[in-house]
Design a protein around this motif. Sequence first.
Motif, mmCIF file in Angstrom:
data_model
loop_
_atom_site.group_PDB
_atom_site.id
_atom_site.type_symbol
_atom_site.label_atom_id
_atom_site.label_comp_id
_atom_site.label_asym_id
_atom_site.label_seq_id
_atom_site.Cartn_x
_atom_site.Cartn_y
_atom_site.Cartn_z
ATOM 1 N N ALA A 1 34.533 47.720 27.188
ATOM 2 C CA ALA A 1 34.530 49.164 26.979
ATOM 3 C C ALA A 1 35.691 49.527 26.087
ATOM 4 C CB ALA A 1 34.634 49.895 28.314
ATOM 5 N N SER A 2 35.607 50.683 25.451
ATOM 6 C CA SER A 2 36.723 51.125 24.623
ATOM 7 C C SER A 2 36.803 52.647 24.626
ATOM 8 C CB SER A 2 36.560 50.607 23.189
ATOM 9 O OG SER A 2 35.378 51.135 22.625
ATOM 10 N N THR A 3 37.976 53.146 24.292
ATOM 11 C CA THR A 3 38.203 54.589 24.208
ATOM 12 C C THR A 3 39.436 54.854 23.360
ATOM 13 O OG1 THR A 3 38.726 56.596 25.436
ATOM 14 C CG2 THR A 3 39.535 54.552 26.377
ATOM 15 N N ASP A 4 39.456 56.015 22.745
ATOM 16 C CA ASP A 4 40.641 56.404 21.964
ATOM 17 C C ASP A 4 41.803 56.766 22.885
ATOM 18 O OD1 ASP A 4 39.316 56.027 19.636
ATOM 19 O OD2 ASP A 4 38.801 58.147 19.329
ATOM 20 N N ALA A 5 41.502 56.960 24.160
ATOM 21 C CA ALA A 5 42.530 57.440 25.088
ATOM 22 C C ALA A 5 43.487 56.342 25.541
ATOM 23 C CB ALA A 5 41.870 58.085 26.303
ATOM 24 N N ALA A 6 43.140 55.071 25.261
ATOM 25 C CA ALA A 6 43.993 53.962 25.707
ATOM 26 C C ALA A 6 43.960 52.832 24.698
ATOM 27 C CB ALA A 6 43.516 53.456 27.065
ATOM 28 N N THR A 7 45.064 52.079 24.641
ATOM 29 C CA THR A 7 45.119 50.992 23.659
ATOM 30 C C THR A 7 44.358 49.756 24.143
ATOM 31 O OG1 THR A 7 47.220 50.285 24.602
ATOM 32 C CG2 THR A 7 47.324 51.696 22.667
ATOM 33 N N THR A 8 44.312 49.539 25.453
ATOM 34 C CA THR A 8 43.627 48.374 26.001
ATOM 35 C C THR A 8 42.700 48.815 27.128
ATOM 36 O OG1 THR A 8 45.630 47.089 25.555
ATOM 37 C CG2 THR A 8 43.984 46.064 26.984
ATOM 38 N N VAL A 9 41.481 48.300 27.103
ATOM 39 C CA VAL A 9 40.522 48.646 28.149
ATOM 40 C C VAL A 9 39.951 47.357 28.731
ATOM 41 C CG1 VAL A 9 38.403 49.918 28.691
ATOM 42 C CG2 VAL A 9 39.930 50.764 26.907
ATOM 43 N N GLU A 10 40.008 47.218 30.047
ATOM 44 C CA GLU A 10 39.498 46.003 30.688
ATOM 45 C C GLU A 10 38.637 46.379 31.889
ATOM 46 O OE1 GLU A 10 42.946 43.640 31.650
ATOM 47 O OE2 GLU A 10 43.440 43.298 29.549
ATOM 48 N N ILE A 11 37.736 45.469 32.252
ATOM 49 C CA ILE A 11 36.912 45.692 33.442
ATOM 50 C C ILE A 11 37.556 44.910 34.580
ATOM 51 C CG2 ILE A 11 34.584 45.536 34.417
ATOM 52 C CD1 ILE A 11 33.679 45.170 31.391
ATOM 53 N N HIS A 12 37.928 45.624 35.632
ATOM 54 C CA HIS A 12 38.660 45.001 36.736
ATOM 55 C C HIS A 12 37.952 45.213 38.068
ATOM 56 C CE1 HIS A 12 43.000 44.669 34.928
ATOM 57 N NE2 HIS A 12 42.080 44.291 34.066
ATOM 58 N N GLU A 13 38.355 44.396 39.010
ATOM 59 C CA GLU A 13 37.918 44.602 40.380
ATOM 60 C C GLU A 13 39.150 44.617 41.279
ATOM 61 O OE1 GLU A 13 35.560 41.476 42.121
ATOM 62 O OE2 GLU A 13 34.933 42.772 43.772
ATOM 63 N N THR A 14 39.206 45.615 42.147
ATOM 64 C CA THR A 14 40.266 45.648 43.150
ATOM 65 C C THR A 14 39.699 45.030 44.416
ATOM 66 O OG1 THR A 14 41.241 47.664 42.260
ATOM 67 C CG2 THR A 14 41.747 47.146 44.551
ATOM 68 N N GLN A 15 40.444 44.108 44.982
ATOM 69 C CA GLN A 15 40.023 43.512 46.252
ATOM 70 C C GLN A 15 41.130 43.760 47.252
ATOM 71 O OE1 GLN A 15 39.916 39.514 44.903
ATOM 72 N NE2 GLN A 15 37.845 39.661 44.062
ATOM 73 N N ILE A 16 40.754 44.065 48.470
ATOM 74 C CA ILE A 16 41.764 44.187 49.516
ATOM 75 C C ILE A 16 41.437 43.157 50.589
ATOM 76 C CG2 ILE A 16 42.824 45.694 51.222
ATOM 77 C CD1 ILE A 16 42.292 48.010 49.331
ATOM 78 N N ASP A 17 42.267 42.107 50.633
ATOM 79 C CA ASP A 17 42.091 41.063 51.643
ATOM 80 C C ASP A 17 43.282 41.109 52.562
ATOM 81 O OD1 ASP A 17 39.930 40.094 50.061
ATOM 82 O OD2 ASP A 17 41.366 39.003 48.819
ATOM 83 N N ASP A 18 43.009 41.246 53.849
ATOM 84 C CA ASP A 18 44.108 41.171 54.804
ATOM 85 C C ASP A 18 45.181 42.214 54.508
ATOM 86 O OD1 ASP A 18 44.473 39.794 57.046
ATOM 87 O OD2 ASP A 18 45.082 37.895 56.118
ATOM 88 N N GLY A 19 44.760 43.367 54.009
ATOM 89 C CA GLY A 19 45.714 44.437 53.726
ATOM 90 C C GLY A 19 46.445 44.292 52.405
ATOM 91 N N VAL A 20 46.173 43.206 51.678
ATOM 92 C CA VAL A 20 46.854 43.012 50.399
ATOM 93 C C VAL A 20 45.916 43.381 49.249
ATOM 94 C CG1 VAL A 20 47.916 41.353 48.827
ATOM 95 C CG2 VAL A 20 48.381 41.227 51.280
ATOM 96 N N MET A 21 46.398 44.261 48.364
ATOM 97 C CA MET A 21 45.615 44.706 47.226
ATOM 98 C C MET A 21 45.761 43.716 46.079
ATOM 99 S SD MET A 21 45.459 46.403 44.061
ATOM 100 C CE MET A 21 47.196 46.496 43.776
ATOM 101 N N ARG A 22 44.626 43.246 45.576
ATOM 102 C CA ARG A 22 44.651 42.351 44.420
ATOM 103 C C ARG A 22 43.744 42.941 43.351
ATOM 104 N NH1 ARG A 22 44.957 38.680 48.768
ATOM 105 N NH2 ARG A 22 46.745 37.305 48.473
ATOM 106 N N MET A 23 44.204 42.856 42.111
ATOM 107 C CA MET A 23 43.408 43.378 41.018
ATOM 108 C C MET A 23 43.091 42.221 40.076
ATOM 109 S SD MET A 23 44.369 46.596 38.704
ATOM 110 C CE MET A 23 45.714 45.883 37.777
ATOM 111 N N ARG A 24 41.801 42.059 39.773
ATOM 112 C CA ARG A 24 41.419 40.933 38.937
ATOM 113 C C ARG A 24 40.514 41.371 37.789
ATOM 114 N NH1 ARG A 24 45.032 39.312 41.004
ATOM 115 N NH2 ARG A 24 45.321 37.632 42.500
ATOM 116 N N PRO A 25 40.814 40.898 36.573
ATOM 117 C CA PRO A 25 39.910 41.191 35.453
ATOM 118 C C PRO A 25 38.601 40.434 35.644
ATOM 119 C CG PRO A 25 41.984 40.192 34.696
ATOM 120 C CD PRO A 25 41.943 40.037 36.180
ATOM 121 N N LEU A 26 37.495 41.066 35.286
ATOM 122 C CA LEU A 26 36.192 40.380 35.357
ATOM 123 C C LEU A 26 35.944 39.777 33.977
ATOM 124 C CD1 LEU A 26 34.165 43.064 37.330
ATOM 125 C CD2 LEU A 26 35.193 40.965 38.215
ATOM 126 N N VAL A 27 36.289 38.506 33.833
ATOM 127 C CA VAL A 27 36.228 37.892 32.506
ATOM 128 C C VAL A 27 34.807 37.772 31.974
ATOM 129 C CG1 VAL A 27 38.435 36.692 32.324
ATOM 130 C CG2 VAL A 27 36.635 35.689 33.703
#
Lengths: 199, 182
Positions: free
Chosen positions: B100-126
């Motif tokens: 995805a892209s937009t003029d509003a940001a220099t970098t755009v990525e598709i991510h997933e937030t996972q919460i395991d055991d109370g810990v937040m992890r953010m991972r790019p969906l390559v």
Amino acid sequence: MRYFMLLVLTSLMLSGCAAFSPEAEPNSLDSGTVIEPPVVLTDFTLPSSLGRDLSLRELQGKPTLLFFGYTFCPDVCPLTLSEFRKVKENLGSDGDAVNYLFISVDGERDTPEVLARYVQNFDPGFVGMQGDEATLRRIGKDYGLFYQKNTPEGTGAAYLVDHSSASYLLDAEGRMRVVYSFGTSPETITEGVQQLLEE
Amino acid sequence: MRRSIALLLWLFGLVLAACAAPTTTTAMEIRDPWVRAAVNTAVAEDAMAGMEHGDNATNSESGETTAGMNHGGESMPAGGNSAAYMVLVSSGNADRLLSASTDAATTVEIHETQIDDGVMRMRPLVDGLAIPAGGQVELKPGGYHIMLMGLTGDLDEGEQITLTLNFEQAGAIEVQAPVRMP
């Protein structure tokens, strides 16, 4: 982490006992994980969005809602701060009788200036603190705090930080009273805060 | 009564979708797009004018407060970030959101937030985000999101940004996403 689990388990067991005791009244704090007895927290001092060093002790006198995160965080952190904002709204005139504190686990990026712009976007009264490795390690066990930098494949970000997503409610004496997991409704948290304000 | 009307409408919709399927097998609908309000945290143009001139910028104006901002020399996109959410609905074949892209940001990525055991992890969906044939995928807080890094300006409530979504099958689709406080 283990220490935290133990705390959680202990408090669960205790609340289990309380449920059976005849004089136990319905307790709205139960909707989070109530820490019983309250945990006296280690004091610490960190640079803050107020433009000066701030210590936990200085925040005593009011209950405190506390969250550990980082400004680069895309949604869990801003969502939690948005929930804090709703709690403050829900509290109405009591909204200012509470401290709202965001401690960064990414002190490298989150300077007091960055934090000021970030937290004040949610509410001008919110306070940010710039965490550092040594302090976070020292106080982390009180909160079961976990955080870890990493650079997964496929991101242009210099790094991302995995971190604990819970919020903590501290009483006016600076003791930990309730832990809320991510996604707890602002209404539930509001009730918990109100209960402390009435003490 | 109302329920049966709704059922009828739904059935009608199904029939229509079925008819449409053979001709437009790559139909992708984007529902309820929105972007989280955010501030451009790193750049307060006037106060930190020295920042953008590289790692060894000499802080001509009152070095004390801005000096800390430059250390490390990270190659991170400056300017804070935000995230876009929406529901991707495929009425045809399976598809995949690749970028995805937009003029509003220099970098755009598709991510997933996972919460395991109370810990937040953010991972790019390559490999991008798969949308099943005839199914839908919801991008929402605490789950999938399109991460906007290095905002080019503040995103204030009431504004709107243009996002271009690039799908493997459906190609590029432009959407207008209003800015909201979660």
